[in-house]
Scaffold this motif. Structure first.
Motif, PDB file in Angstrom:
ATOM      1  N   ASN A 178       7.369   1.441 -18.994  1.00 31.33           N
ATOM      2  CA  ASN A 178       8.720   1.884 -18.662  1.00 31.33           C
ATOM      3  C   ASN A 178       9.126   3.105 -19.481  1.00 31.33           C
ATOM      4  N   VAL A 179       8.765   3.112 -20.755  1.00 35.10           N
ATOM      5  CA  VAL A 179       9.062   4.260 -21.607  1.00 35.10           C
ATOM      6  C   VAL A 179       8.290   5.482 -21.112  1.00 35.10           C
ATOM      7  N   TYR A 180       7.006   5.306 -20.824  1.00 33.69           N
ATOM      8  CA  TYR A 180       6.187   6.405 -20.329  1.00 33.69           C
ATOM      9  C   TYR A 180       6.758   6.967 -19.023  1.00 33.69           C
ATOM     10  N   ALA A 181       7.111   6.082 -18.095  1.00 32.68           N
ATOM     11  CA  ALA A 181       7.636   6.529 -16.796  1.00 32.68           C
ATOM     12  C   ALA A 181       8.920   7.336 -16.961  1.00 32.68           C
ATOM     13  N   ALA A 182       9.764   6.917 -17.887  1.00 28.20           N
ATOM     14  CA  ALA A 182      11.019   7.640 -18.115  1.00 28.20           C
ATOM     15  C   ALA A 182      10.764   8.991 -18.770  1.00 28.20           C
ATOM     16  N   LEU A 183       9.918   9.006 -19.797  1.00 32.17           N
ATOM     17  CA  LEU A 183       9.670  10.254 -20.534  1.00 32.17           C
ATOM     18  C   LEU A 183       8.837  11.244 -19.726  1.00 32.17           C
ATOM     19  N   ALA A 184       7.935  10.725 -18.880  1.00 35.09           N
ATOM     20  CA  ALA A 184       7.098  11.601 -18.049  1.00 35.09           C
ATOM     21  C   ALA A 184       7.793  11.931 -16.725  1.00 35.09           C
ATOM     22  N   ASP A 185       9.002  11.445 -16.545  1.00 35.71           N
ATOM     23  CA  ASP A 185       9.799  11.716 -15.345  1.00 35.71           C
ATOM     24  C   ASP A 185       9.059  11.298 -14.077  1.00 35.71           C
ATOM     25  N   VAL A 186       8.487  10.083 -14.107  1.00 41.19           N
ATOM     26  CA  VAL A 186       7.741   9.563 -12.959  1.00 41.19           C
ATOM     27  C   VAL A 186       8.740   9.069 -11.907  1.00 41.19           C
ATOM     28  N   PRO A 187       8.707   9.658 -10.702  1.00 38.96           N
ATOM     29  CA  PRO A 187       9.627   9.210  -9.648  1.00 38.96           C
ATOM     30  C   PRO A 187       9.258   7.806  -9.182  1.00 38.96           C
ATOM     31  N   PHE A 188      10.240   7.101  -8.645  1.00 40.28           N
ATOM     32  CA  PHE A 188      10.014   5.719  -8.245  1.00 40.28           C
ATOM     33  C   PHE A 188      10.561   5.486  -6.840  1.00 40.28           C
ATOM     34  N   ALA A 189       9.726   4.998  -5.958  1.00 42.61           N
ATOM     35  CA  ALA A 189      10.099   4.654  -4.582  1.00 42.61           C
ATOM     36  C   ALA A 189      10.723   5.843  -3.846  1.00 42.61           C
ATOM     37  N   PRO A 240       0.821  -1.216   0.000  1.00 43.77           N
ATOM     38  CA  PRO A 240       0.000   0.000   0.000  1.00 43.77           C
ATOM     39  C   PRO A 240       0.855   1.266   0.000  1.00 43.77           C
ATOM     40  N   PRO A 241       0.300   2.360  -0.506  1.00 42.75           N
ATOM     41  CA  PRO A 241       1.017   3.642  -0.465  1.00 42.75           C
ATOM     42  C   PRO A 241       1.372   3.998   0.977  1.00 42.75           C
ATOM     43  N   GLY A 242       2.443   4.750   1.128  1.00 42.54           N
ATOM     44  CA  GLY A 242       2.865   5.165   2.457  1.00 42.54           C
ATOM     45  C   GLY A 242       4.041   4.369   2.980  1.00 42.54           C
ATOM     46  N   VAL A 243       4.318   3.227   2.355  1.00 40.04           N
ATOM     47  CA  VAL A 243       5.492   2.443   2.739  1.00 40.04           C
ATOM     48  C   VAL A 243       6.642   3.005   1.916  1.00 40.04           C
ATOM     49  N   SER A 244       7.503   3.771   2.568  1.00 42.44           N
ATOM     50  CA  SER A 244       8.488   4.553   1.822  1.00 42.44           C
ATOM     51  C   SER A 244       9.796   3.826   1.541  1.00 42.44           C
ATOM     52  N   PHE A 245      10.065   2.699   2.203  1.00 40.40           N
ATOM     53  CA  PHE A 245      11.356   2.051   2.019  1.00 40.40           C
ATOM     54  C   PHE A 245      11.419   1.161   0.782  1.00 40.40           C
ATOM     55  N   MET A 246      10.298   1.006   0.115  1.00 39.60           N
ATOM     56  CA  MET A 246      10.299   0.191  -1.109  1.00 39.60           C
ATOM     57  C   MET A 246       9.234   0.692  -2.067  1.00 39.60           C
ATOM     58  N   PRO A 247       9.364   0.318  -3.353  1.00 42.82           N
ATOM     59  CA  PRO A 247       8.310   0.705  -4.306  1.00 42.82           C
ATOM     60  C   PRO A 247       6.970   0.134  -3.845  1.00 42.82           C
ATOM     61  N   ASN A 248       5.891   0.830  -4.202  1.00 40.23           N
ATOM     62  CA  ASN A 248       4.576   0.360  -3.790  1.00 40.23           C
ATOM     63  C   ASN A 248       3.578   0.499  -4.934  1.00 40.23           C
ATOM     64  N   HIS A 249       2.348   0.123  -4.653  1.00 38.31           N
ATOM     65  CA  HIS A 249       1.287   0.141  -5.653  1.00 38.31           C
ATOM     66  C   HIS A 249       1.137   1.519  -6.297  1.00 38.31           C
ATOM     67  N   ALA A 250       1.223   2.574  -5.494  1.00 38.46           N
ATOM     68  CA  ALA A 250       1.070   3.927  -6.031  1.00 38.46           C
ATOM     69  C   ALA A 250       2.200   4.272  -7.007  1.00 38.46           C
ATOM     70  N   ASP A 251       3.419   3.839  -6.708  1.00 40.55           N
ATOM     71  CA  ASP A 251       4.545   4.073  -7.620  1.00 40.55           C
ATOM     72  C   ASP A 251       4.281   3.408  -8.967  1.00 40.55           C
ATOM     73  N   LEU A 252       3.818   2.182  -8.911  1.00 37.29           N
ATOM     74  CA  LEU A 252       3.566   1.453 -10.158  1.00 37.29           C
ATOM     75  C   LEU A 252       2.361   2.019 -10.891  1.00 37.29           C
ATOM     76  N   LEU A 253       1.369   2.456 -10.162  1.00 38.99           N
ATOM     77  CA  LEU A 253       0.179   3.073 -10.770  1.00 38.99           C
ATOM     78  C   LEU A 253       0.563   4.329 -11.544  1.00 38.99           C
ATOM     79  N   ALA A 254       1.504   5.090 -11.026  1.00 36.01           N
ATOM     80  CA  ALA A 254       1.955   6.309 -11.708  1.00 36.01           C
ATOM     81  C   ALA A 254       2.681   6.006 -13.018  1.00 36.01           C
TER      82      ALA A 254
END
Length: 169
Positions: free
Chosen positions: A115-126, A50-64
């Motif tokens: 992966n391409v979208y995340a890189a081009l849209a500058d989506v932060p991860f974890a 779930p979102p809010g767990v900051s020490f690892m990637p989470n559902h919200a990171d992947l959703l973005a």
């Protein structure tokens, strides 16, 4: 991080095979399949954190990371997590390794637009910065290759051996 997990797990399984004489890890191909399975369990777990767990990637990171043209993005994130877990199980079972490798290679191809979208849209991860495209695409290609090789789909061409050709001697 995922490449490091893949490499270290593969090396660990191969070393285990050498030290113990275990037939399960007697080859690099089998060890790589198990290493990829370890990596997939790690990456799949992020799909359900779930979102809010900051020490690892989470559902919200992947959703973005999901491109806007993909319908039902939350369901897609959960589905891809389930598929990664199923692929991991399939890789460690000799009877399903070939099918699992082929299906995982297809999954990695289908995940490439995210992966391409995340890189081009500058989506932060974890909580960190976005992973650049020059890193994401080769990683996906590596995962596709390892999945196909571990499954025995990619092989050395017939008639070739590990020894040097007469012309090279």
């Amino acid at each position: 991080m995922t490449v490091i997990v893949l490499v270290l797990a593969t090396l660990g399984f191969r070393l285990l095979g050498k030290l113990s004489g275990s037939a399960r890890f007697a080859t690099w191909r089998a060890s790589a399949g198990h290493g990829l399975a370890v990596m997939l369990v790690m990456t799949a777990s992020a799909h359900f954190v779930p979102p809010g767990v900051s020490f690892m990637p989470n559902h919200a990171d992947l959703l973005a990371m999901v491109p806007p043209f993909v319908p039902f993005p939350a369901a897609v994130v959960y589905l891809t997590g389930v598929l990664e877990l199923a692929g991991a199980v399939g890789l460690v079972l000799p009877g399903t390794r070939r099918a699992a490798g082929a299906c995982l290679a297809l999954l990695f191809v289908l995940l490439l637009p995210a992966n391409v979208y995340a890189a081009l849209a500058d989506v932060p991860f974890a909580g960190g910065t976005a992973t650049p495209l020059w890193q994401r695409v080769p990683e996906q290609i590596l995962y596709i290759g390892v999945a196909l090789w571990a499954a025995g789909i990619l092989r050395r061409p017939a008639g070739r051996t590990a020894t040097a050709s007469p012309a090279a001697r």
